[in-house]
Motif scaffolding. Structure first.
Motif, PDB file in Angstrom:
ATOM      1  N   TYR A 146      -8.293 -10.791  -6.377  1.00 47.75           N
ATOM      2  CA  TYR A 146      -7.528 -11.940  -6.868  1.00 47.75           C
ATOM      3  C   TYR A 146      -6.782 -12.660  -5.746  1.00 47.75           C
ATOM      4  N   GLY A 147      -7.057 -12.261  -4.518  1.00 42.07           N
ATOM      5  CA  GLY A 147      -6.428 -12.933  -3.379  1.00 42.07           C
ATOM      6  C   GLY A 147      -5.123 -12.311  -2.926  1.00 42.07           C
ATOM      7  N   VAL A 148      -4.778 -11.145  -3.456  1.00 46.08           N
ATOM      8  CA  VAL A 148      -3.561 -10.451  -3.060  1.00 46.08           C
ATOM      9  C   VAL A 148      -3.878  -9.610  -1.823  1.00 46.08           C
ATOM     10  N   ILE A 149      -3.129  -9.837  -0.758  1.00 42.31           N
ATOM     11  CA  ILE A 149      -3.407  -9.209   0.534  1.00 42.31           C
ATOM     12  C   ILE A 149      -2.692  -7.859   0.641  1.00 42.31           C
ATOM     13  N   PRO A 150      -3.392  -6.817   1.099  1.00 38.09           N
ATOM     14  CA  PRO A 150      -2.728  -5.526   1.303  1.00 38.09           C
ATOM     15  C   PRO A 150      -1.676  -5.619   2.410  1.00 38.09           C
ATOM     16  N   GLU A 151      -0.527  -4.998   2.174  1.00 38.04           N
ATOM     17  CA  GLU A 151       0.558  -4.958   3.158  1.00 38.04           C
ATOM     18  C   GLU A 151       0.787  -3.490   3.511  1.00 38.04           C
ATOM     19  N   VAL A 152       0.692  -3.181   4.812  1.00 33.01           N
ATOM     20  CA  VAL A 152       0.787  -1.796   5.270  1.00 33.01           C
ATOM     21  C   VAL A 152       1.941  -1.623   6.253  1.00 33.01           C
ATOM     22  N   VAL A 153       2.422  -0.372   6.378  1.00 31.20           N
ATOM     23  CA  VAL A 153       3.512  -0.098   7.305  1.00 31.20           C
ATOM     24  C   VAL A 153       3.177   1.024   8.288  1.00 31.20           C
ATOM     25  N   SER A 154       1.939   1.490   8.271  1.00 26.77           N
ATOM     26  CA  SER A 154       1.553   2.560   9.201  1.00 26.77           C
ATOM     27  C   SER A 154       0.081   2.412   9.568  1.00 26.77           C
ATOM     28  N   TYR A 155      -0.285   3.046  10.674  1.00 27.24           N
ATOM     29  CA  TYR A 155      -1.684   2.990  11.105  1.00 27.24           C
ATOM     30  C   TYR A 155      -2.593   3.685  10.094  1.00 27.24           C
ATOM     31  N   VAL A 175       0.833  -1.196   0.000  1.00 23.42           N
ATOM     32  CA  VAL A 175       0.000   0.000   0.000  1.00 23.42           C
ATOM     33  C   VAL A 175       0.874   1.255   0.000  1.00 23.42           C
ATOM     34  N   LYS A 176       2.023   1.187   0.662  1.00 19.12           N
ATOM     35  CA  LYS A 176       2.933   2.338   0.692  1.00 19.12           C
ATOM     36  C   LYS A 176       3.399   2.696  -0.716  1.00 19.12           C
ATOM     37  N   THR A 177       3.642   1.698  -1.531  1.00 21.17           N
ATOM     38  CA  THR A 177       4.135   1.929  -2.881  1.00 21.17           C
ATOM     39  C   THR A 177       3.091   2.600  -3.760  1.00 21.17           C
ATOM     40  N   LEU A 213      -6.722  -0.017  -7.356  1.00 17.40           N
ATOM     41  CA  LEU A 213      -5.728  -1.086  -7.528  1.00 17.40           C
ATOM     42  C   LEU A 213      -5.704  -2.024  -6.324  1.00 17.40           C
ATOM     43  N   ILE A 214      -5.861  -1.477  -5.133  1.00 13.81           N
ATOM     44  CA  ILE A 214      -5.907  -2.317  -3.925  1.00 13.81           C
ATOM     45  C   ILE A 214      -7.101  -3.267  -3.990  1.00 13.81           C
ATOM     46  N   LYS A 215      -8.277  -2.736  -4.324  1.00 14.56           N
ATOM     47  CA  LYS A 215      -9.483  -3.567  -4.408  1.00 14.56           C
ATOM     48  C   LYS A 215      -9.351  -4.631  -5.494  1.00 14.56           C
ATOM     49  N   GLU A 216      -8.826  -4.240  -6.634  1.00 16.51           N
ATOM     50  CA  GLU A 216      -8.682  -5.189  -7.747  1.00 16.51           C
ATOM     51  C   GLU A 216      -7.719  -6.307  -7.370  1.00 16.51           C
ATOM     52  N   ALA A 217      -6.581  -5.954  -6.779  1.00 10.92           N
ATOM     53  CA  ALA A 217      -5.608  -6.970  -6.364  1.00 10.92           C
ATOM     54  C   ALA A 217      -6.234  -7.895  -5.317  1.00 10.92           C
ATOM     55  N   LYS A 246      -5.781   1.832   8.527  1.00 11.51           N
ATOM     56  CA  LYS A 246      -7.137   2.370   8.618  1.00 11.51           C
ATOM     57  C   LYS A 246      -7.748   2.554   7.230  1.00 11.51           C
ATOM     58  N   MET A 247      -6.963   3.060   6.290  1.00  7.95           N
ATOM     59  CA  MET A 247      -7.460   3.253   4.927  1.00  7.95           C
ATOM     60  C   MET A 247      -7.928   1.930   4.322  1.00  7.95           C
ATOM     61  N   VAL A 248      -7.109   0.882   4.479  1.00  6.42           N
ATOM     62  CA  VAL A 248      -7.481  -0.423   3.916  1.00  6.42           C
ATOM     63  C   VAL A 248      -8.722  -0.969   4.612  1.00  6.42           C
ATOM     64  N   LYS A 249      -8.799  -0.853   5.928  1.00  8.37           N
ATOM     65  CA  LYS A 249      -9.979  -1.341   6.654  1.00  8.37           C
ATOM     66  C   LYS A 249     -11.227  -0.561   6.261  1.00  8.37           C
ATOM     67  N   ASP A 250     -11.067   0.726   5.900  1.00 10.83           N
ATOM     68  CA  ASP A 250     -12.214   1.519   5.443  1.00 10.83           C
ATOM     69  C   ASP A 250     -12.716   1.061   4.084  1.00 10.83           C
ATOM     70  N   ILE A 251     -11.800   0.693   3.174  1.00 11.69           N
ATOM     71  CA  ILE A 251     -12.232   0.295   1.829  1.00 11.69           C
ATOM     72  C   ILE A 251     -12.500  -1.207   1.713  1.00 11.69           C
ATOM     73  N   LEU A 252     -11.845  -2.007   2.558  1.00 11.61           N
ATOM     74  CA  LEU A 252     -12.045  -3.466   2.566  1.00 11.61           C
ATOM     75  C   LEU A 252     -12.230  -3.911   4.014  1.00 11.61           C
ATOM     76  N   PRO A 253     -13.398  -3.645   4.618  1.00  4.16           N
ATOM     77  CA  PRO A 253     -13.587  -3.850   6.064  1.00  4.16           C
ATOM     78  C   PRO A 253     -13.275  -5.253   6.574  1.00  4.16           C
ATOM     79  N   ASN A 254     -13.523  -6.270   5.785  1.00  3.72           N
ATOM     80  CA  ASN A 254     -13.322  -7.642   6.249  1.00  3.72           C
ATOM     81  C   ASN A 254     -12.043  -8.274   5.723  1.00  3.72           C
TER      82      ASN A 254
END
Length: 112
Positions: free
Chosen positions: A60-69, A45-47, A53-57, A73-81
């Motif tokens: 396909y089973g590609v998991i978001p990888e984050v390095v900050s709160y 996600v940092k990149t 693009l996050i939702k599309e990936a 939070k952004m990923v949990k807001d767009i992909l809550p589960n």
């Protein structure tokens, strides 16, 4: 379309969503062939924190990888589960939330 975009006179990037999907499929297929379906693909996600693009990936089973709160939070807001991989040297309050949510936390040091 490219002509119209060039009129903005500012940096931007274009993504061919069809090619993006093909690249994801090829990447996953190659890893699965060589690692006996024992791999986990992640999206940094940092990149590039493009919601599309996050939702599309993720579809396909590609998991978001984050390095900050804030990324977490952004990923949990767009992909809550969604399952998220938490990385980086300064996870702070992200650790407890991630563990409670069943996310993957890469521990970097004894303090974490």
């Amino acid at each position: 379309m490219l002509k119209e975009i060039c009129e903005y006179k500012t940096p931007c990037y274009l993504v061919d969503i069809g090619e993006y999907k093909n690249n994801i499929n090829s990447f996953i297929r190659e890893f699965n062939m060589n690692w006996s379906n024992n791999c986990l693909c992640a999206y940094s996600v940092k990149t590039n924190n493009s919601e599309v693009l996050i939702k599309e990936a993720y579809s396909y089973g590609v998991i978001p990888e984050v390095v900050s709160y804030s990324e977490y939070k952004m990923v949990k807001d767009i992909l809550p589960n969604s399952k998220i991989i938490c990385n980086g040297p300064n996870k702070g309050m992200m650790i407890e939330k991630a563990i409670s949510a069943g996310d993957i936390v890469n521990i970097d040091n004894i303090y974490e």
